[in-house]
Design a protein around this motif. Structure first.
Motif, short mmCIF file in Angstrom:
data_model
loop_
_atom_site.label_atom_id
_atom_site.label_comp_id
_atom_site.label_asym_id
_atom_site.label_seq_id
_atom_site.Cartn_x
_atom_site.Cartn_y
_atom_site.Cartn_z
N ALA A 82 0.83 -1.21 0.00
CA ALA A 82 0.00 0.00 0.00
C ALA A 82 0.86 1.25 0.00
CB ALA A 82 -0.94 -0.01 1.20
N ASP A 83 1.94 1.25 0.78
CA ASP A 83 2.82 2.41 0.81
C ASP A 83 3.61 2.55 -0.48
OD1 ASP A 83 2.00 3.02 3.40
OD2 ASP A 83 3.59 1.81 4.31
N GLY A 84 4.05 1.42 -1.04
CA GLY A 84 4.77 1.48 -2.31
C GLY A 84 3.90 2.02 -3.43
N LEU A 85 2.64 1.62 -3.45
CA LEU A 85 1.72 2.12 -4.46
C LEU A 85 1.45 3.60 -4.26
CD1 LEU A 85 -0.18 1.61 -6.84
CD2 LEU A 85 -1.92 0.85 -5.20
N ALA A 86 1.25 4.03 -3.02
CA ALA A 86 1.01 5.45 -2.75
C ALA A 86 2.21 6.30 -3.14
CB ALA A 86 0.68 5.65 -1.27
N LEU A 87 3.42 5.80 -2.85
CA LEU A 87 4.62 6.53 -3.24
C LEU A 87 4.71 6.64 -4.75
CD1 LEU A 87 7.32 7.89 -2.68
CD2 LEU A 87 8.36 5.60 -2.52
N ALA A 88 4.47 5.53 -5.45
CA ALA A 88 4.53 5.55 -6.91
C ALA A 88 3.55 6.56 -7.47
CB ALA A 88 4.25 4.16 -7.46
N ARG A 89 2.35 6.60 -6.95
CA ARG A 89 1.34 7.52 -7.48
C ARG A 89 1.73 8.98 -7.21
NH1 ARG A 89 -4.24 4.11 -6.02
NH2 ARG A 89 -4.10 2.74 -7.87
N HIS A 90 2.32 9.25 -6.06
CA HIS A 90 2.76 10.62 -5.79
C HIS A 90 3.87 11.05 -6.75
CE1 HIS A 90 3.74 14.26 -3.56
NE2 HIS A 90 5.01 13.90 -3.66
N VAL A 91 4.85 10.16 -6.93
CA VAL A 91 5.95 10.48 -7.84
C VAL A 91 5.43 10.62 -9.26
CG1 VAL A 91 8.13 9.64 -8.80
CG2 VAL A 91 7.65 9.37 -6.35
N ASN A 92 4.52 9.74 -9.67
CA ASN A 92 4.00 9.80 -11.04
C ASN A 92 3.21 11.09 -11.28
OD1 ASN A 92 5.14 7.30 -11.29
ND2 ASN A 92 3.22 6.17 -11.24
N GLU A 93 2.46 11.52 -10.28
CA GLU A 93 1.71 12.77 -10.43
C GLU A 93 2.66 13.95 -10.61
OE1 GLU A 93 -1.63 15.47 -8.02
OE2 GLU A 93 -0.82 13.64 -7.11
N PHE A 94 3.73 13.98 -9.82
CA PHE A 94 4.70 15.06 -9.97
C PHE A 94 5.36 15.00 -11.34
CE2 PHE A 94 8.99 16.70 -9.88
CZ PHE A 94 8.80 17.97 -9.35
N THR A 95 5.73 13.80 -11.78
CA THR A 95 6.38 13.64 -13.08
C THR A 95 5.48 14.14 -14.20
OG1 THR A 95 7.60 11.72 -12.24
CG2 THR A 95 7.47 11.98 -14.63
N ALA A 96 4.20 13.77 -14.15
CA ALA A 96 3.27 14.22 -15.18
C ALA A 96 3.14 15.74 -15.18
CB ALA A 96 1.91 13.56 -14.96
N GLU A 97 3.09 16.34 -14.01
CA GLU A 97 2.96 17.80 -13.92
C GLU A 97 4.20 18.49 -14.47
OE1 GLU A 97 2.23 18.55 -9.82
OE2 GLU A 97 0.10 17.94 -9.92
N LEU A 98 5.38 18.00 -14.14
CA LEU A 98 6.60 18.63 -14.64
C LEU A 98 6.68 18.51 -16.16
CD1 LEU A 98 10.12 18.51 -13.06
CD2 LEU A 98 9.84 18.24 -15.52
N CYS A 99 6.39 17.32 -16.68
CA CYS A 99 6.48 17.12 -18.13
C CYS A 99 5.43 17.93 -18.88
CB CYS A 99 6.36 15.64 -18.46
SG CYS A 99 7.78 14.66 -17.88
N ALA A 100 4.29 18.18 -18.26
CA ALA A 100 3.24 18.95 -18.91
C ALA A 100 3.62 20.42 -19.08
CB ALA A 100 1.93 18.85 -18.12
#
Length: 356
Positions: free
Chosen positions: A83-101
Motif C-alpha cells: 500500500a505504501d509502495g503504491l502510494a509513493l509511486a502515485r505521488h511520484v507519477n503525479e509530480f512527473t506528469a505535472e513537470l512534463c506537462a
C-alpha cells in the motif's frame, strides 16, 4: 538535435501526512537545493531535479533538446509495504506528469510501479498511460529476484499490450563477493547484464516480442556476455551460420543476438571504444544517448563521445535523436531548425568575439 533518454527527477515535496516510510525533501539553508532523506539515504538534490525552468536552462547549456525523465532510482524501493509502495509511486507519477506537462515538446515522463506485487504493477500501467506518462521505469532486480522470472511476465505482457516502453535501471542487489565501494561501479554493470540476460533466458523476450525495453548503461556487461550465448546457440564464432551438430543450446527460435537487437541501450559507457563496440555488435539503431543527469554531470556538450565515432550522418542522427522516439513509440516533437541550445551558444559566440 539531441534527446537524452536517461535523465532523472525527484519530487519537490511529499505530503505532510505521508507514511513514515516515505521519503522527505527538506530545504537547504541559503540554497535552492533540497536534501532527500529516505531511510539511510541522504542526498543533496539540486534544483534541476524538480524545477522545470531550471532543467530547461541546463538543457540549453549542454545542447540537449529533449529529455526522457524517470524517477531517481533510489525511489524504486520494493521493500515497502504494498500500500505504501503504491502510494509513493502515485505521488511520484503525479509530480512527473505535472513537470512534463510544462513543456511536452521537451519532456517525456516515465512512471514507477510497485514491482513487489507484479499484478498491482501491471494494473498501474493503465493509470500511467492515462496520466500522459510515456512508460515505466523499473529496477534491474526486485528484492534480488531476476526480472526475467516468470512471476513478472504479467507486467511485461501488459506493458506490451498498452504499447508502453520500459526502462530498466541497474540497481545493486545484495552481494558479498565485492566490497561495498563497488556497488555503484562493478555491481551496477553486473546487474544490468543479469537483467538483460534473464529476459532472454527466462523466456520473456520470446513471449513479448513487441515489448520496447531499454537498459541503463548499455546493460553493463551483457553485450560481451551475449556473444558467448550466441556461440552456444550456433556452434560458430563471429555470428557465422549455425552448425547445429556443434551447438549446445537448442534451436528454439531467434538467436541470443537477435533477441539482444530487439532491446535498446543507453550510451553511458564512458568510452568511445566501448560505444563503437555497441554500434558494431548491436547496431546504431539500438542505442540512445543517456546521461543520468542531474545525478551525474553530462558530457560537455552532451553526446560528445557519440559524435567522436564519425558515424555516417544518418546513423549519428539515429543515435542522437530518432532512436529515442522509436523507443518511446511517438513522433518527435515538431521543432524549428533552431535547437534549444542555440540561443545560449550564440551568446557564447558573441562573448568570444566581443559581440561583433
Amino acid at each position: 538535435m539531441l534527446a537524452d533518454a536517461h535523465a532523472h527527477l525527484l519530487p519537490r515535496d511529499y505530503p505532510a501526512d505521508a507514511p513514515e516510510c516515505f521519503p522527505r525533501m527538506t530545504p537547504v539553508d541559503g540554497d535552492t537545493a533540497r536534501e532527500l532523506l529516505f531511510g539511510s539515504l541522504r542526498f543533496r538534490a539540486r534544483d534541476a531535479f524538480f524545477d522545470a525552468e531550471r532543467r530547461i536552462e541546463e538543457m540549453a547549456a549542454s545542447g540537449v533538446d529533449f529529455e526522457v525523465l524517470s524517477p531517481m532510482p533510489p525511489l524504486l524501493r520494493y521493500d515497502l509495504p504494498l500500500a505504501d509502495g503504491l502510494a509513493l509511486a502515485r505521488h511520484v507519477n503525479e509530480f512527473t506528469a505535472e513537470l512534463c506537462a510544462t513543456d511536452p515538446a521537451r519532456f517525456a515522463g516515465f512512471g514507477m510501479v510497485p514491482m513487489q506485487d507484479p499484478d498491482t504493477a501491471a494494473a498501474e500501467l493503465t493509470a500511467i498511460a492515462e496520466a500522459g506518462l510515456r512508460g515505466a521505469e523499473i529496477a534491474s532486480n526486485v528484492l534480488g529476484a531476476s526480472i526475467g522470472d516468470e512471476r513478472f511476465l504479467p507486467f511485461f505482457a501488459e506493458a506490451e499490450r498498452l504499447d508502453l516502453p520500459v526502462f530498466v535501471h541497474a540497481m545493486p542487489a545484495p552481494m558479498d563477493r565485492l566490497p561495498a565501494s563497488a556497488m555503484g561501479t562493478y555491481v551496477v554493470g553486473i546487474e544490468g547484464a543479469l537483467a538483460a540476460a534473464s529476459l532472454i533466458s527466462g523466456g520473456t523476450a520470446a513471449k513479448c516480442p513487441g515489448l520496447r525495453i531499454s537498459f541503463s548503461h548499455a546493460a553493463g556487461g551483457f553485450p560481451l556476455m551475449v556473444t558467448r550465448a550466441q556461440y552456444f546457440w550456433s556452434g560458430t564464432w563471429n555470428e557465422e551460420p549455425p552448425v547445429r551438430e556443434r551447438a549446445i543450446m537448442p534451436d528454439d527460435g531467434p538467436s541470443p543476438l537477435e533477441y539482444a537487437r530487439r532491446f535498446f541501450y543507453d550510451s553511458m559507457v564512458f568510452d568511445a571504444r566501448a560505444l563503437r563496440y555497441l554500434v558494431d555488435l548491436l547496431g546504431a539503431d539500438r542505442l540512445l544517448i543517456g546521461s543520468d543527469f542531474p545525478a551525474m554531470p553530462r558530457e560537455e556538450p552532451a553526446g560528445r563521445t557519440a559524435r567522436l565515432l564519425g558515424l555516417p550522418p544518418e546513423q549519428e542522427a539515429d543515435l542522437l535523436w530518432h532512436n529515442a522516439f522509436r523507443w518511446l513509440g511517438i513522433d518527435p516533437p515538431v521543432r524549428s531548425r533552431t535547437s534549444v541550445a542555440d540561443p545560449l551558444r550564440a551568446g557564447a559566440r558573441a562573448g568570444e568575439t566581443g559581440g561583433r
